[in-house]
Design a protein around this motif. Sequence first.
Motif, mmCIF file in Angstrom:
data_model
loop_
_atom_site.group_PDB
_atom_site.id
_atom_site.type_symbol
_atom_site.label_atom_id
_atom_site.label_comp_id
_atom_site.label_asym_id
_atom_site.label_seq_id
_atom_site.Cartn_x
_atom_site.Cartn_y
_atom_site.Cartn_z
ATOM 1 N N ILE A 18 85.036 19.149 87.329
ATOM 2 C CA ILE A 18 83.654 19.307 86.877
ATOM 3 C C ILE A 18 83.054 17.938 86.638
ATOM 4 C CG2 ILE A 18 82.107 20.293 85.148
ATOM 5 C CD1 ILE A 18 84.170 22.433 84.587
ATOM 6 N N ASN A 19 81.944 17.672 87.269
ATOM 7 C CA ASN A 19 81.239 16.416 87.033
ATOM 8 C C ASN A 19 80.429 16.568 85.737
ATOM 9 O OD1 ASN A 19 82.461 15.650 89.384
ATOM 10 N ND2 ASN A 19 80.580 15.552 90.594
ATOM 11 N N ALA A 20 79.144 16.489 85.821
ATOM 12 C CA ALA A 20 78.331 16.588 84.619
ATOM 13 C C ALA A 20 78.219 18.042 84.143
ATOM 14 C CB ALA A 20 76.938 16.030 84.868
ATOM 15 N N MET A 21 78.075 18.185 82.835
ATOM 16 C CA MET A 21 77.776 19.472 82.217
ATOM 17 C C MET A 21 76.549 19.282 81.337
ATOM 18 S SD MET A 21 81.589 20.854 81.224
ATOM 19 C CE MET A 21 81.168 22.607 81.328
ATOM 20 N N GLY A 22 75.792 20.327 81.167
ATOM 21 C CA GLY A 22 74.580 20.150 80.383
ATOM 22 C C GLY A 22 74.020 21.443 79.850
ATOM 23 N N TRP A 23 73.008 21.278 79.032
ATOM 24 C CA TRP A 23 72.257 22.403 78.485
ATOM 25 C C TRP A 23 70.779 22.217 78.809
ATOM 26 C CZ3 TRP A 23 74.480 26.610 76.306
ATOM 27 C CH2 TRP A 23 75.817 26.491 75.917
ATOM 28 N N TYR A 24 70.167 23.304 79.218
ATOM 29 C CA TYR A 24 68.735 23.339 79.482
ATOM 30 C C TYR A 24 68.167 24.478 78.635
ATOM 31 C CZ TYR A 24 69.559 20.339 83.545
ATOM 32 O OH TYR A 24 69.908 19.298 84.357
ATOM 33 N N ARG A 25 66.862 24.484 78.465
ATOM 34 C CA ARG A 25 66.247 25.587 77.744
ATOM 35 C C ARG A 25 64.906 25.938 78.351
ATOM 36 N NH1 ARG A 25 64.948 22.663 71.909
ATOM 37 N NH2 ARG A 25 63.233 21.311 72.621
ATOM 38 N N GLN A 26 64.544 27.202 78.156
ATOM 39 C CA GLN A 26 63.283 27.695 78.683
ATOM 40 C C GLN A 26 62.609 28.573 77.646
ATOM 41 O OE1 GLN A 26 63.595 29.805 82.428
ATOM 42 N NE2 GLN A 26 61.461 29.367 82.909
ATOM 43 N N ALA A 27 61.469 28.110 77.167
ATOM 44 C CA ALA A 27 60.663 28.890 76.242
ATOM 45 C C ALA A 27 59.725 29.787 77.048
ATOM 46 C CB ALA A 27 59.876 27.963 75.336
ATOM 47 N N PRO A 28 59.232 30.868 76.445
ATOM 48 C CA PRO A 28 58.337 31.779 77.162
ATOM 49 C C PRO A 28 57.131 31.055 77.754
ATOM 50 C CG PRO A 28 59.016 32.754 75.094
ATOM 51 C CD PRO A 28 59.533 31.344 75.087
ATOM 52 N N GLY A 29 56.901 31.277 79.032
ATOM 53 C CA GLY A 29 55.742 30.686 79.689
ATOM 54 C C GLY A 29 55.875 29.220 80.034
ATOM 55 N N LYS A 30 57.069 28.675 79.843
ATOM 56 C CA LYS A 30 57.274 27.247 80.108
ATOM 57 C C LYS A 30 58.397 27.059 81.122
ATOM 58 C CE LYS A 30 55.561 25.528 75.694
ATOM 59 N NZ LYS A 30 55.821 24.626 74.546
ATOM 60 N N PRO A 31 58.455 25.894 81.764
ATOM 61 C CA PRO A 31 59.539 25.656 82.715
ATOM 62 C C PRO A 31 60.858 25.390 81.997
ATOM 63 C CG PRO A 31 58.157 23.711 82.513
ATOM 64 C CD PRO A 31 57.485 24.783 81.717
ATOM 65 N N ARG A 32 61.939 25.447 82.756
ATOM 66 C CA ARG A 32 63.251 25.132 82.195
ATOM 67 C C ARG A 32 63.396 23.614 82.115
ATOM 68 N NH1 ARG A 32 68.450 28.094 84.748
ATOM 69 N NH2 ARG A 32 66.992 29.821 84.361
ATOM 70 N N ASP A 33 63.724 23.126 80.938
ATOM 71 C CA ASP A 33 63.800 21.691 80.711
ATOM 72 C C ASP A 33 65.189 21.274 80.257
ATOM 73 O OD1 ASP A 33 60.503 21.674 79.234
ATOM 74 O OD2 ASP A 33 61.096 21.149 81.279
ATOM 75 N N LEU A 34 65.530 20.050 80.571
ATOM 76 C CA LEU A 34 66.802 19.485 80.126
ATOM 77 C C LEU A 34 66.797 19.304 78.610
ATOM 78 C CD1 LEU A 34 69.543 18.035 80.730
ATOM 79 C CD2 LEU A 34 68.202 15.912 80.789
ATOM 80 N N VAL A 35 67.899 19.704 77.981
ATOM 81 C CA VAL A 35 68.091 19.440 76.556
ATOM 82 C C VAL A 35 69.065 18.277 76.383
ATOM 83 C CG1 VAL A 35 68.953 20.369 74.371
ATOM 84 C CG2 VAL A 35 67.676 21.845 75.948
ATOM 85 N N ALA A 36 70.224 18.397 77.007
ATOM 86 C CA ALA A 36 71.244 17.354 76.898
ATOM 87 C C ALA A 36 72.192 17.462 78.080
ATOM 88 C CB ALA A 36 72.018 17.487 75.590
#
Length: 120
Positions: A30-48
């Motif tokens: 596994i190379n990189a691992m991460g967390w993204y989030r998506q709020a209602p009506g918004k795009p999915r964005d990188l968290v960490a």
Amino acid sequence: VQLVESGRGLVQAGGSLKLSCAASGSIFSINAMGWYRQAPGKPRDLVARIPDGGSTNYADSVKGRFTISRDNAKNTVWLQMSSLKPEDTAVYYCNADIKLSLSGRVYAYWGQGTLVTVSS
């Protein structure tokens, strides 16, 4: 290959919550691992995001409040979230860049998403 997340919940503003994500299946590395989030009506964005070696990176909105970590032996990544704010409410998705064989390509896999709700 499957990414399974856990740790969804409802928490009050100022509280803490820890998400986990475990990758399973026929994984070479596994190379990189991460967390993204998506709020209602918004795009999915990188968290960490945390590479396999090297420094982590965080969205400006979570710096100093969230901490990402991983255990390569367990193919697991965590997101410790503290000082949560209502604007952190979103569906959180785990992501991993996975190599299935020594000479194979790297594929991006996603978890099913876990809902985090922060009440004011």
